[in-house]
Design a protein around this motif. Structure first.
Motif, PDB file in Angstrom:
ATOM      1  N   VAL A  37      -2.241   0.983   9.925  1.00 21.47           N
ATOM      2  CA  VAL A  37      -1.795  -0.365   9.600  1.00 21.47           C
ATOM      3  C   VAL A  37      -0.274  -0.330   9.469  1.00 21.47           C
ATOM      4  N   PRO A  38       0.451  -1.096  10.287  1.00 20.91           N
ATOM      5  CA  PRO A  38       1.910  -1.111  10.179  1.00 20.91           C
ATOM      6  C   PRO A  38       2.382  -1.925   8.981  1.00 20.91           C
ATOM      7  N   ASP A  39       3.660  -1.819   8.688  1.00 18.82           N
ATOM      8  CA  ASP A  39       4.254  -2.475   7.521  1.00 18.82           C
ATOM      9  C   ASP A  39       5.222  -3.557   7.998  1.00 18.82           C
ATOM     10  N   HIS A  40       4.673  -4.672   8.445  1.00 17.07           N
ATOM     11  CA  HIS A  40       5.492  -5.806   8.894  1.00 17.07           C
ATOM     12  C   HIS A  40       5.013  -7.072   8.184  1.00 17.07           C
ATOM     13  N   LEU A  41       5.950  -7.932   7.862  1.00 17.75           N
ATOM     14  CA  LEU A  41       5.574  -9.215   7.277  1.00 17.75           C
ATOM     15  C   LEU A  41       4.729  -9.987   8.282  1.00 17.75           C
ATOM     16  N   THR A  64      -0.398   4.691   7.437  1.00 17.58           N
ATOM     17  CA  THR A  64       0.631   3.664   7.576  1.00 17.58           C
ATOM     18  C   THR A  64       1.381   3.944   8.866  1.00 17.58           C
ATOM     19  N   PHE A  65       1.518   2.941   9.700  1.00 16.29           N
ATOM     20  CA  PHE A  65       2.175   3.100  11.004  1.00 16.29           C
ATOM     21  C   PHE A  65       3.148   1.956  11.202  1.00 16.29           C
ATOM     22  N   THR A  66       4.273   2.083  10.883  1.00 19.14           N
ATOM     23  CA  THR A  66       4.991   3.013  10.030  1.00 19.14           C
ATOM     24  C   THR A  66       5.504   2.226   8.842  1.00 19.14           C
ATOM     25  N   LEU A  67       5.453   2.813   7.648  1.00 19.46           N
ATOM     26  CA  LEU A  67       5.884   2.120   6.447  1.00 19.46           C
ATOM     27  C   LEU A  67       7.398   1.958   6.468  1.00 19.46           C
ATOM     28  N   ASN A  68       7.861   0.764   6.151  1.00 19.34           N
ATOM     29  CA  ASN A  68       9.281   0.436   6.150  1.00 19.34           C
ATOM     30  C   ASN A  68       9.873   0.861   4.803  1.00 19.34           C
ATOM     31  N   ALA A  69      10.566   1.988   4.763  1.00 20.69           N
ATOM     32  CA  ALA A  69      11.102   2.514   3.510  1.00 20.69           C
ATOM     33  C   ALA A  69      12.023   1.514   2.815  1.00 20.69           C
ATOM     34  N   GLY A  70      12.702   0.666   3.588  1.00 23.21           N
ATOM     35  CA  GLY A  70      13.603  -0.322   3.006  1.00 23.21           C
ATOM     36  C   GLY A  70      12.898  -1.373   2.162  1.00 23.21           C
ATOM     37  N   PHE A  71      11.602  -1.532   2.347  1.00 25.08           N
ATOM     38  CA  PHE A  71      10.823  -2.480   1.548  1.00 25.08           C
ATOM     39  C   PHE A  71      10.424  -1.895   0.190  1.00 25.08           C
ATOM     40  N   THR A  84      -3.745   4.990  -3.395  1.00 22.85           N
ATOM     41  CA  THR A  84      -4.440   4.795  -2.128  1.00 22.85           C
ATOM     42  C   THR A  84      -5.071   6.091  -1.649  1.00 22.85           C
ATOM     43  N   ASP A  85      -4.365   7.204  -1.788  1.00 26.27           N
ATOM     44  CA  ASP A  85      -4.934   8.485  -1.379  1.00 26.27           C
ATOM     45  C   ASP A  85      -6.179   8.807  -2.199  1.00 26.27           C
ATOM     46  N   ALA A  86      -6.119   8.552  -3.502  1.00 28.20           N
ATOM     47  CA  ALA A  86      -7.287   8.815  -4.351  1.00 28.20           C
ATOM     48  C   ALA A  86      -8.460   7.907  -3.971  1.00 28.20           C
ATOM     49  N   LEU A  87      -8.169   6.614  -3.745  1.00 30.41           N
ATOM     50  CA  LEU A  87      -9.246   5.663  -3.423  1.00 30.41           C
ATOM     51  C   LEU A  87      -9.824   5.861  -2.025  1.00 30.41           C
ATOM     52  N   THR A  88      -9.096   6.541  -1.151  1.00 30.77           N
ATOM     53  CA  THR A  88      -9.604   6.805   0.205  1.00 30.77           C
ATOM     54  C   THR A  88     -10.183   8.213   0.325  1.00 30.77           C
ATOM     55  N   GLY A  89     -10.322   8.900  -0.790  1.00 27.68           N
ATOM     56  CA  GLY A  89     -10.896  10.245  -0.756  1.00 27.68           C
ATOM     57  C   GLY A  89     -10.008  11.261  -0.065  1.00 27.68           C
ATOM     58  N   GLY A  90      -8.699  11.085  -0.161  1.00 28.95           N
ATOM     59  CA  GLY A  90      -7.771  12.036   0.451  1.00 28.95           C
ATOM     60  C   GLY A  90      -7.599  11.867   1.948  1.00 28.95           C
ATOM     61  N   ARG A  91      -7.917  10.690   2.468  1.00 27.29           N
ATOM     62  CA  ARG A  91      -7.786  10.464   3.914  1.00 27.29           C
ATOM     63  C   ARG A  91      -6.466   9.807   4.310  1.00 27.29           C
ATOM     64  N   LEU A  92      -5.573   9.539   3.358  1.00 31.90           N
ATOM     65  CA  LEU A  92      -4.332   8.835   3.659  1.00 31.90           C
ATOM     66  C   LEU A  92      -3.362   9.710   4.437  1.00 31.90           C
ATOM     67  N   GLU A  93      -2.756   9.122   5.459  1.00 31.12           N
ATOM     68  CA  GLU A  93      -1.630   9.707   6.170  1.00 31.12           C
ATOM     69  C   GLU A  93      -0.472   8.734   6.034  1.00 31.12           C
ATOM     70  N   LEU A  94       0.643   9.224   5.547  1.00 29.11           N
ATOM     71  CA  LEU A  94       1.795   8.368   5.291  1.00 29.11           C
ATOM     72  C   LEU A  94       2.821   8.540   6.396  1.00 29.11           C
ATOM     73  N   GLY A  95       3.085   7.446   7.106  1.00 28.40           N
ATOM     74  CA  GLY A  95       4.165   7.415   8.084  1.00 28.40           C
ATOM     75  C   GLY A  95       5.291   6.569   7.515  1.00 28.40           C
TER      76      GLY A  95
END
Length: 147
Positions: A37-41, A64-71, A84-95
């Motif tokens: 899921v990308p990070d766009h308004l 996250t594809f790709t999280l906007n650090a400026g936000f 989010t990582d805990a609620l997804t059972g450790g499946r989170l990948e952070l971009g």
């Protein structure tokens, strides 16, 4: 460290809860390895969308594809990532990225900054995430340790 080739799908369109979960289940049925899921308004908010994806699926990684650090403030982002990582059972990948759409920053009332300023903020964000998420004292705790 090499990793196997994987297939991912970007989910961009807002949808009702039922439609969102159905899209995620379909992506899993089709064999996608990662749901992103990308990070766009104007698009779904990444973290709640990924938690919903986790509830609907068992196997795919969720990113996250790709999280906007400026936000993001790094300390608040660490809370979102760990939860989010805990609620997804450790499946989170952070971009993470610098952000590139000036109009989105302006709409959000956030400074856009020069390319160098955006890269510096991204660097500080990565460092702070590593520090916070790598600490045994940080709460909440993520399911997986930072890499």
């Amino acid at each position: 460290m090499s990793r196997p080739f994987r297939f991912g799908v970007n989910l961009l369109q807002p949808a009702s809860a039922g439609e969102w979960r159905a899209k995620c289940r379909r992506a899993e049925e089709l064999g996608y390895d990662v749901i992103l899921v990308p990070d766009h308004l104007g698009m779904p908010a990444p973290f709640p969308a990924l938690v919903a994806a986790a509830e609907a699926t068992e196997r795919p990684r969720l990113g996250t594809f790709t999280l906007n650090a400026g936000f993001w403030n790094p300390t608040l982002l660490a809370r979102e990532v760990a939860t989010t990582d805990a609620l997804t059972g450790g499946r989170l990948e952070l971009g993470l990225g610098t952000g590139y759409v000036r109009a989105e920053h302006e709409s959000a009332g956030l400074p856009f900054g020069s390319p160098g300023e955006r890269v510096d903020h991204l660097r500080r964000t990565v460092e702070e995430l590593g520090r916070l998420l790598g600490s045994q004292e940080h709460r909440p705790q993520a399911a997986q340790r930072p890499r």
